[in-house]
Write a protein that holds these residues in place. Sequence first.
Motif, PDB file in Angstrom:
ATOM      1  N   GLN A  31       0.796  -1.214  -0.354  1.00 37.23           N
ATOM      2  CA  GLN A  31      -0.064  -0.378  -0.375  1.00 37.23           C
ATOM      3  C   GLN A  31       1.262   1.623   0.608  1.00 37.23           C
ATOM      4  OE1 GLN A  31      -3.610   0.094   2.148  1.00 37.23           O
ATOM      5  NE2 GLN A  31      -2.754   2.509   3.751  1.00 37.23           N
ATOM      6  N   PHE A  32       0.386   2.656  -0.788  1.00 33.89           N
ATOM      7  CA  PHE A  32       1.596   3.018  -0.979  1.00 33.89           C
ATOM      8  C   PHE A  32       0.240   4.620  -0.285  1.00 33.89           C
ATOM      9  CE2 PHE A  32       3.246   1.282  -3.857  1.00 33.89           C
ATOM     10  CZ  PHE A  32       4.657   1.515  -3.713  1.00 33.89           C
ATOM     11  N   ASP A  33       0.785   5.557   1.185  1.00 33.40           N
ATOM     12  CA  ASP A  33      -0.179   5.952   1.589  1.00 33.40           C
ATOM     13  C   ASP A  33      -0.109   7.613   1.043  1.00 33.40           C
ATOM     14  OD1 ASP A  33      -0.500   4.208   3.389  1.00 33.40           O
ATOM     15  OD2 ASP A  33       0.509   4.367   4.868  1.00 33.40           O
ATOM     16  N   GLY A  34      -0.472   8.016   1.351  1.00 37.21           N
ATOM     17  CA  GLY A  34      -1.009   9.430   0.782  1.00 37.21           C
ATOM     18  C   GLY A  34      -1.410  10.176  -0.986  1.00 37.21           C
ATOM     19  N   VAL A  35      -1.809   8.435  -1.465  1.00 39.24           N
ATOM     20  CA  VAL A  35      -1.957   8.853  -2.587  1.00 39.24           C
ATOM     21  C   VAL A  35      -2.971   8.441  -3.195  1.00 39.24           C
ATOM     22  CG1 VAL A  35       0.292   9.465  -3.713  1.00 39.24           C
ATOM     23  CG2 VAL A  35      -0.643   6.379  -3.423  1.00 39.24           C
ATOM     24  N   GLY A  36      -3.832   8.420  -4.088  1.00 46.14           N
ATOM     25  CA  GLY A  36      -5.567   7.917  -5.190  1.00 46.14           C
ATOM     26  C   GLY A  36      -5.201   7.230  -5.814  1.00 46.14           C
ATOM     27  N   LEU A  86       0.596  11.088 -12.029  1.00 49.71           N
ATOM     28  CA  LEU A  86       1.124  11.936 -10.770  1.00 49.71           C
ATOM     29  C   LEU A  86       1.962  13.671 -11.448  1.00 49.71           C
ATOM     30  CD1 LEU A  86       5.071  12.201 -10.546  1.00 49.71           C
ATOM     31  CD2 LEU A  86       3.814  10.986 -12.860  1.00 49.71           C
ATOM     32  N   ALA A  87       1.464  14.627 -10.808  1.00 47.95           N
ATOM     33  CA  ALA A  87       2.087  16.022 -10.687  1.00 47.95           C
ATOM     34  C   ALA A  87       3.211  16.043 -10.173  1.00 47.95           C
ATOM     35  CB  ALA A  87       1.095  16.826  -9.438  1.00 47.95           C
ATOM     36  N   LEU A  88       3.837  16.473 -10.012  1.00 50.90           N
ATOM     37  CA  LEU A  88       5.697  16.067 -10.471  1.00 50.90           C
ATOM     38  C   LEU A  88       6.111  17.173  -9.397  1.00 50.90           C
ATOM     39  CD1 LEU A  88       6.693  15.832 -14.161  1.00 50.90           C
ATOM     40  CD2 LEU A  88       6.984  14.249 -13.658  1.00 50.90           C
ATOM     41  N   SER A  89       4.986  18.118  -9.612  1.00 50.75           N
ATOM     42  CA  SER A  89       5.854  18.678  -7.839  1.00 50.75           C
ATOM     43  C   SER A  89       5.813  18.200  -6.645  1.00 50.75           C
ATOM     44  CB  SER A  89       4.671  20.040  -8.603  1.00 50.75           C
ATOM     45  OG  SER A  89       3.480  19.816  -8.234  1.00 50.75           O
ATOM     46  N   ASP A  90       4.520  17.232  -6.944  1.00 49.28           N
ATOM     47  CA  ASP A  90       4.825  16.339  -5.680  1.00 49.28           C
ATOM     48  C   ASP A  90       5.495  15.152  -5.145  1.00 49.28           C
ATOM     49  OD1 ASP A  90       3.311  14.854  -3.382  1.00 49.28           O
ATOM     50  OD2 ASP A  90       1.405  15.482  -3.886  1.00 49.28           O
ATOM     51  N   PRO A  91       6.612  15.381  -4.267  1.00 49.99           N
ATOM     52  CA  PRO A  91       7.693  13.952  -4.583  1.00 49.99           C
ATOM     53  C   PRO A  91       6.658  12.894  -3.584  1.00 49.99           C
ATOM     54  CG  PRO A  91       7.732  16.035  -2.135  1.00 49.99           C
ATOM     55  CD  PRO A  91       7.349  16.382  -3.634  1.00 49.99           C
ATOM     56  N   VAL A  92       5.425  12.799  -2.613  1.00 48.14           N
ATOM     57  CA  VAL A  92       4.877  11.618  -2.489  1.00 48.14           C
ATOM     58  C   VAL A  92       4.108  10.951  -3.664  1.00 48.14           C
ATOM     59  CG1 VAL A  92       2.360  11.338  -1.380  1.00 48.14           C
ATOM     60  CG2 VAL A  92       4.310  12.798   0.023  1.00 48.14           C
ATOM     61  N   GLN A  96       6.705   5.986  -9.157  1.00 52.33           N
ATOM     62  CA  GLN A  96       8.311   5.208  -8.593  1.00 52.33           C
ATOM     63  C   GLN A  96       8.454   3.717  -7.543  1.00 52.33           C
ATOM     64  OE1 GLN A  96      10.558   5.429 -11.513  1.00 52.33           O
ATOM     65  NE2 GLN A  96      11.606   3.484 -10.006  1.00 52.33           N
ATOM     66  N   GLY A  97       7.959   3.579  -7.055  1.00 54.20           N
ATOM     67  CA  GLY A  97       7.801   2.170  -6.123  1.00 54.20           C
ATOM     68  C   GLY A  97       6.382   1.130  -5.860  1.00 54.20           C
ATOM     69  N   ALA A  98       5.905   1.579  -7.127  1.00 53.89           N
ATOM     70  CA  ALA A  98       5.014   1.111  -7.728  1.00 53.89           C
ATOM     71  C   ALA A  98       5.509   0.104  -8.747  1.00 53.89           C
ATOM     72  CB  ALA A  98       3.641   1.617  -7.937  1.00 53.89           C
TER      73      ALA A  98
END
Length: 265
Positions: free
Chosen positions: A226-231, A238-244, A250-252
């Motif tokens: 599970q990746f937190d903070g994303v939907g 992705l929004a490239l400005s958001d490091p989360v 990339q983690g997925a």
Amino acid sequence: MQFFAFLSLLTAVRAAVVPAVGSSGHFHSPVPLDAVPQGKNITINGVLTYVSLPKGRFDPTVAVLLLTGELAPSSSSSQGSGADQWAAAGFATYAPDYLNGDALPTGGNVTTWAVNHGEAQTTPPLLAVISALKSHGVKQIATTGYCFGGLYTTRLVQNNTITVGTMAHPSSLNVPTDFELVKAQSHVPVEINNAELDTGFTPPLAVETDGVLGDGQYAPGYLRRQFDGVGHGFAVSLALSDPVQVAAKQGAFDTSLAFFKKHLK
């Protein structure tokens, strides 16, 4: 070919239906990419398919089958970036347009769109490409499905059509019924990347899936991250400005890549 031969054996009465999430349900919208597509669109067994090949040497008997979500046609240049990423990792990658040239437009009504995009319409082109790959010497198919593509990854797993399957924020599934069917008849390893803020494959549904396949219950292999903070949609846009968001996308990919490498012979 009776692709869904055993589905009628299980009831979906107690299953939760994972909705096909429309564009408004995505945590963020796809952004235009400046990268030039490395692959090209070709027709395989009558199906338009984006094909991206590694620049160096690769094993032609192994292929990645990339199944996009309902919002983006597999053959578009923007979706090509996903296939190109897999090709850069060393895999010949094929993204068939199993939506028959009719992806859900941004802002479109997913319920109306789904009427003409059921499994009866989308399965034949998918199987046509798989058949062609196998007839041309591909012996192992690693499939990765996103959103709507998660449903078809699951079907391919259920029917032992592929070697290994991964998916991210899947939609249109019945939980736990679809995964009970996986457990009952499949020998294909499965990995799922889910999002904390997904409105479709929610964390409770992910935990329910763990209850069927987790803790060693599914011998071929099962992993969920599970990746937190994303939907919903985080693994494809992705929004490239958001490091989360950047880290989650990339983690997925990294998680699925490691799972493929572990289970491909």
